[in-house]
Design a protein around this motif. Structure first.
Motif, mmCIF file in Angstrom:
data_model
loop_
_atom_site.group_PDB
_atom_site.id
_atom_site.type_symbol
_atom_site.label_atom_id
_atom_site.label_comp_id
_atom_site.label_asym_id
_atom_site.label_seq_id
_atom_site.Cartn_x
_atom_site.Cartn_y
_atom_site.Cartn_z
ATOM 1 N N GLY A 38 16.453 -1.567 -7.667
ATOM 2 C CA GLY A 38 16.617 -0.438 -9.099
ATOM 3 C C GLY A 38 15.491 0.276 -9.032
ATOM 4 N N LEU A 39 14.595 0.605 -7.966
ATOM 5 C CA LEU A 39 13.475 1.516 -8.322
ATOM 6 C C LEU A 39 13.611 2.635 -7.903
ATOM 7 C CD1 LEU A 39 10.913 -1.459 -7.182
ATOM 8 C CD2 LEU A 39 11.365 -0.756 -9.385
ATOM 9 N N LYS A 40 13.110 3.789 -8.311
ATOM 10 C CA LYS A 40 12.863 5.374 -7.923
ATOM 11 C C LYS A 40 11.761 5.624 -7.601
ATOM 12 C CE LYS A 40 17.332 5.819 -10.344
ATOM 13 N NZ LYS A 40 18.131 6.830 -11.083
ATOM 14 N N GLU A 41 10.757 4.767 -7.354
ATOM 15 C CA GLU A 41 9.557 5.197 -6.741
ATOM 16 C C GLU A 41 9.167 5.921 -5.496
ATOM 17 O OE1 GLU A 41 6.372 2.203 -7.459
ATOM 18 O OE2 GLU A 41 7.616 0.966 -8.869
ATOM 19 N N THR A 42 8.370 7.039 -5.816
ATOM 20 C CA THR A 42 8.208 7.696 -4.525
ATOM 21 C C THR A 42 6.753 7.310 -4.048
ATOM 22 O OG1 THR A 42 6.686 8.990 -5.839
ATOM 23 C CG2 THR A 42 8.972 9.634 -5.323
ATOM 24 N N CYS A 43 6.747 7.025 -2.596
ATOM 25 C CA CYS A 43 5.742 6.614 -1.895
ATOM 26 C C CYS A 43 4.239 7.178 -2.366
ATOM 27 C CB CYS A 43 5.919 6.591 -0.465
ATOM 28 S SG CYS A 43 4.476 5.837 0.740
ATOM 29 N N PRO A 44 3.244 6.323 -2.384
ATOM 30 C CA PRO A 44 1.960 7.187 -2.802
ATOM 31 C C PRO A 44 1.606 7.616 -1.462
ATOM 32 C CG PRO A 44 1.768 4.604 -2.589
ATOM 33 C CD PRO A 44 3.274 5.043 -2.469
ATOM 34 N N PRO A 45 0.494 8.584 -1.592
ATOM 35 C CA PRO A 45 -0.121 8.908 -0.344
ATOM 36 C C PRO A 45 -0.470 7.907 0.789
ATOM 37 C CG PRO A 45 -1.059 10.257 -2.103
ATOM 38 C CD PRO A 45 -0.225 9.142 -2.490
ATOM 39 N N MET A 46 -0.183 8.094 2.075
ATOM 40 C CA MET A 46 -0.576 6.900 2.791
ATOM 41 C C MET A 46 -2.085 6.930 3.170
ATOM 42 S SD MET A 46 0.846 6.156 6.579
ATOM 43 C CE MET A 46 2.385 5.576 5.965
ATOM 44 N N PRO A 47 -2.922 6.165 2.956
ATOM 45 C CA PRO A 47 -4.276 6.030 3.260
ATOM 46 C C PRO A 47 -4.723 6.448 4.369
ATOM 47 C CG PRO A 47 -3.806 4.050 1.965
ATOM 48 C CD PRO A 47 -2.590 4.709 2.317
ATOM 49 N N GLU A 48 -5.755 7.340 4.835
ATOM 50 C CA GLU A 48 -6.099 7.587 6.235
ATOM 51 C C GLU A 48 -6.049 6.486 6.993
ATOM 52 O OE1 GLU A 48 -9.630 10.232 8.225
ATOM 53 O OE2 GLU A 48 -9.277 10.583 5.977
ATOM 54 N N TRP A 49 -6.686 5.524 6.756
ATOM 55 C CA TRP A 49 -7.147 4.376 7.642
ATOM 56 C C TRP A 49 -5.595 3.674 8.153
ATOM 57 C CZ3 TRP A 49 -5.858 -0.858 6.360
ATOM 58 C CH2 TRP A 49 -5.727 -1.061 4.936
ATOM 59 N N VAL A 50 -4.638 3.613 7.210
ATOM 60 C CA VAL A 50 -3.522 2.953 7.529
ATOM 61 C C VAL A 50 -2.731 3.996 8.479
ATOM 62 C CG1 VAL A 50 -1.060 2.409 6.576
ATOM 63 C CG2 VAL A 50 -3.210 1.759 5.258
ATOM 64 N N ALA A 51 -2.611 5.394 8.127
ATOM 65 C CA ALA A 51 -2.222 6.279 9.300
ATOM 66 C C ALA A 51 -2.855 6.190 10.507
ATOM 67 C CB ALA A 51 -2.277 7.609 8.541
ATOM 68 N N VAL A 80 0.732 -1.136 -0.094
ATOM 69 C CA VAL A 80 0.070 0.027 0.050
ATOM 70 C C VAL A 80 1.096 1.296 -0.069
ATOM 71 C CG1 VAL A 80 -1.750 1.161 1.164
ATOM 72 C CG2 VAL A 80 -1.938 -1.238 1.236
ATOM 73 N N CYS A 81 1.810 1.132 0.965
ATOM 74 C CA CYS A 81 2.595 2.318 1.056
ATOM 75 C C CYS A 81 3.854 1.993 2.095
ATOM 76 C CB CYS A 81 1.864 3.569 1.432
ATOM 77 S SG CYS A 81 1.412 3.241 3.185
ATOM 78 N N TRP A 82 4.749 2.995 2.287
ATOM 79 C CA TRP A 82 5.720 2.789 3.181
ATOM 80 C C TRP A 82 6.137 4.144 4.067
ATOM 81 C CZ3 TRP A 82 6.023 2.161 -2.090
ATOM 82 C CH2 TRP A 82 6.840 3.246 -2.699
ATOM 83 N N ASP A 83 7.114 3.873 5.131
ATOM 84 C CA ASP A 83 7.531 5.105 5.544
ATOM 85 C C ASP A 83 9.223 4.989 5.813
ATOM 86 O OD1 ASP A 83 7.748 3.340 7.943
ATOM 87 O OD2 ASP A 83 5.960 4.177 8.988
ATOM 88 N N GLU A 84 9.803 5.751 6.710
ATOM 89 C CA GLU A 84 11.030 5.465 7.013
ATOM 90 C C GLU A 84 11.519 4.223 7.268
ATOM 91 O OE1 GLU A 84 9.136 7.107 10.217
ATOM 92 O OE2 GLU A 84 9.102 7.894 8.477
ATOM 93 N N ARG A 85 10.639 3.327 7.813
ATOM 94 C CA ARG A 85 11.080 2.092 8.620
ATOM 95 C C ARG A 85 10.365 0.964 8.019
ATOM 96 N NH1 ARG A 85 11.160 1.658 14.790
ATOM 97 N NH2 ARG A 85 12.613 0.083 14.253
ATOM 98 N N PHE A 86 9.211 0.989 7.617
ATOM 99 C CA PHE A 86 8.261 -0.264 7.552
ATOM 100 C C PHE A 86 7.565 -0.078 5.941
ATOM 101 C CE2 PHE A 86 8.113 0.443 12.086
ATOM 102 C CZ PHE A 86 8.720 -0.799 12.245
ATOM 103 N N LEU A 87 7.299 -1.085 5.362
ATOM 104 C CA LEU A 87 6.350 -1.260 4.279
ATOM 105 C C LEU A 87 5.025 -1.802 4.701
ATOM 106 C CD1 LEU A 87 6.217 -1.231 1.207
ATOM 107 C CD2 LEU A 87 6.917 -3.755 1.045
ATOM 108 N N TYR A 88 3.892 -1.117 4.147
ATOM 109 C CA TYR A 88 2.596 -1.707 4.400
ATOM 110 C C TYR A 88 1.875 -2.205 3.511
ATOM 111 C CZ TYR A 88 3.647 1.592 8.546
ATOM 112 O OH TYR A 88 4.307 2.124 9.508
ATOM 113 N N LEU A 89 1.484 -3.584 4.116
ATOM 114 C CA LEU A 89 0.808 -4.604 2.927
ATOM 115 C C LEU A 89 -0.621 -4.796 3.410
ATOM 116 C CD1 LEU A 89 3.867 -7.151 3.110
ATOM 117 C CD2 LEU A 89 3.560 -5.353 1.274
#
Length: 190
Positions: free
Chosen positions: A149-162, A102-111
């Motif tokens: 090898g990816l240069k993707e930016t994190c999509p906006p974190m969904p409100e429910w995940v935050a 779904v997204c990620w932050d500085e430490r974790f990936l959210y699935l």
């Protein structure tokens, strides 16, 4: 016991599946076998997490994460989860599992993962906080993406995940310290 044979089957089954983008959805089919059920003749809640595992690892394989983990001798761990159960899964029932980052932050990936029955009813849904680990601890997602090898930016974190992240941060750790010290726990639900 962990279902190594089922995991091997899933990895072989999806080994030639087309690669997925980092935020792509992996879809897999599973059967609730008699050894997956509890005494109420439905999918055991712990086994639900194992079936999610059987779908999540092929997702990591298809996005290229498994190769990067092996190349760097990194591991993949779960650092938290929140499950919502809504419909029963019975013995011999076929289910389809959808898995995606779904997204990620500085430490974790959210699935997130969801199981659907043949009628399209969502039986359950889970949000995972996942971490890539190395000898020095957690590897930041930015370093993992660079290794992929990816240069993707994190999509906006969904409100429910935050909101889940914020609520989980309020949770005391280590848990039940008041009970272990002989002080009655306060009922905070009242």
């Amino acid at each position: 016991m962990y279902p190594f044979i089922r995991m091997t089957k899933e990895m072989i089954k999806h080994r030639n599946a087309p690669p997925l983008p980092l935020l792509g959805t992996h879809v897999s089919q599973h059967i609730c076998w008699p050894w997956d059920i509890d005494m109420w003749m439905e999918l055991n809640n712990g086994r639900t997490l194992t079936l999610y595992d059987l779908a999540r690892i092929p997702l990591a394989q298809r996005t290229g994460l498994v190769k990067v983990l092996r190349d760097n001798r990194w591991g993949l761990t779960m650092a938290g989860a929140s499950v919502r159960y809504r419909a029963r899964v019975r013995a011999f029932q076929r289910i389809e599992t959808h898995s995606r980052a779904v997204c990620w932050d500085e430490r974790f990936l959210y699935l997130e993962q969801a199981m659907f029955d043949r009628k399209g009813t969502c039986c359950n849904h889970i949000l995972y906080r996942s971490a890539v680990t190395g000898k020095g601890g957690i590897i930041p997602p930015s370093a993992v993406l660079a290794a992929m090898g990816l240069k993707e930016t994190c999509p906006p974190m969904p409100e429910w995940v935050a909101a889940w992240i914020a609520a989980d941060a309020l949770r005391p750790w280590p848990p039940m310290q008041d009970a272990m010290q002989g002080t009655p726990a306060q009922d905070t639900l009242a």
